[in-house]
Design a protein around this motif. Sequence first.
Motif, short mmCIF file in Angstrom:
data_model
loop_
_atom_site.label_atom_id
_atom_site.label_comp_id
_atom_site.label_asym_id
_atom_site.label_seq_id
_atom_site.Cartn_x
_atom_site.Cartn_y
_atom_site.Cartn_z
N UNK A 140 -16.54 -7.40 -17.70
CA UNK A 140 -15.80 -6.60 -18.37
C UNK A 140 -14.49 -6.38 -17.50
N UNK A 141 -14.51 -6.36 -16.19
CA UNK A 141 -13.04 -6.25 -15.70
C UNK A 141 -12.20 -7.19 -15.76
N UNK A 142 -12.85 -8.49 -15.99
CA UNK A 142 -11.84 -9.66 -16.07
C UNK A 142 -11.35 -9.65 -17.69
N UNK A 143 -12.17 -9.11 -18.50
CA UNK A 143 -11.61 -9.25 -19.86
C UNK A 143 -10.58 -8.17 -20.03
N UNK A 144 -10.68 -6.89 -19.27
CA UNK A 144 -9.48 -5.91 -19.25
C UNK A 144 -8.23 -6.30 -18.48
N UNK A 145 -8.67 -7.28 -17.63
CA UNK A 145 -7.45 -7.67 -16.59
C UNK A 145 -6.67 -8.89 -17.44
N UNK A 146 -7.21 -9.13 -18.26
CA UNK A 146 -6.65 -10.22 -19.24
C UNK A 146 -6.40 -9.76 -20.59
N UNK A 147 -6.23 -8.42 -20.75
CA UNK A 147 -6.19 -7.75 -21.77
C UNK A 147 -6.60 -8.47 -23.24
N UNK A 148 -7.67 -9.22 -23.28
CA UNK A 148 -8.41 -9.89 -24.49
C UNK A 148 -8.46 -9.11 -25.59
N UNK A 149 -8.87 -7.69 -25.44
CA UNK A 149 -9.02 -6.88 -26.48
C UNK A 149 -7.61 -6.76 -27.58
N UNK A 150 -6.53 -6.32 -26.63
CA UNK A 150 -5.40 -6.12 -27.14
C UNK A 150 -4.64 -7.40 -27.74
N UNK A 151 -5.00 -8.52 -26.79
CA UNK A 151 -4.14 -9.73 -27.27
C UNK A 151 -5.04 -10.80 -28.01
N UNK A 152 -6.40 -10.51 -28.36
CA UNK A 152 -7.04 -11.43 -29.44
C UNK A 152 -7.92 -10.73 -30.14
#
Length: 196
Positions: free
Chosen positions: A82-94
């Motif tokens: 969860x923390x990695x996905x947040x750091x990588x902005x996966x929700x916003x960017x993909x």
Amino acid sequence: SSRLIEMEDDDYNLKDELLAACALLGRRVDQNEYIKGEECVETLKDLQQFLHRDDSVGDIDQPNSVDSLGRRVAPRVPWELHRALADWNILQNHVLPLIASYAGDDPEILYECMVVTYLMTSLPPLPIVHLDDEKDVRAQKHKVYGAALVPAFEALAIFKEQFANSQDVLTIIMKWLMDPLLHEGSDRTEPEMLVL
């Protein structure tokens, strides 16, 4: 997933596989255009599996484990994925651009994105404490869980803020939820019944 890049390193990290999966979702061409990857739907399902595997205590019970291929697996920290996905902005960017770009054309993408969004904006369950766990193991699980709460809530806040700030996606989701309600029970299609 067997489609993902096989890691050659002696030290295998689940975050590496997660990052490889995220690369298969697609790419943003410009501010208004997002192109889905060829394996987008399968990758969204992979993300769901990753998020289901994420846990609240990491690998404190197994600091030196090996995967099925004999690779050393780096110990995971609580809510690492969860923390990695947040750091990588996966929700916003993909994920949100996928909903905005493909929801009207591909209901499967919308559905899989909604499941990923739900999993990203929900914390994994509390740690499993077994009755036969030693007292110090139970105490360690609770200590690790407690220490992980702040970063986990920070990641959760990032996801929820990104989701709430995406007005076009909220409109799409509301339409998706409201459309089945416009039809009487017997007139609803099977996909509409699944939404309800």
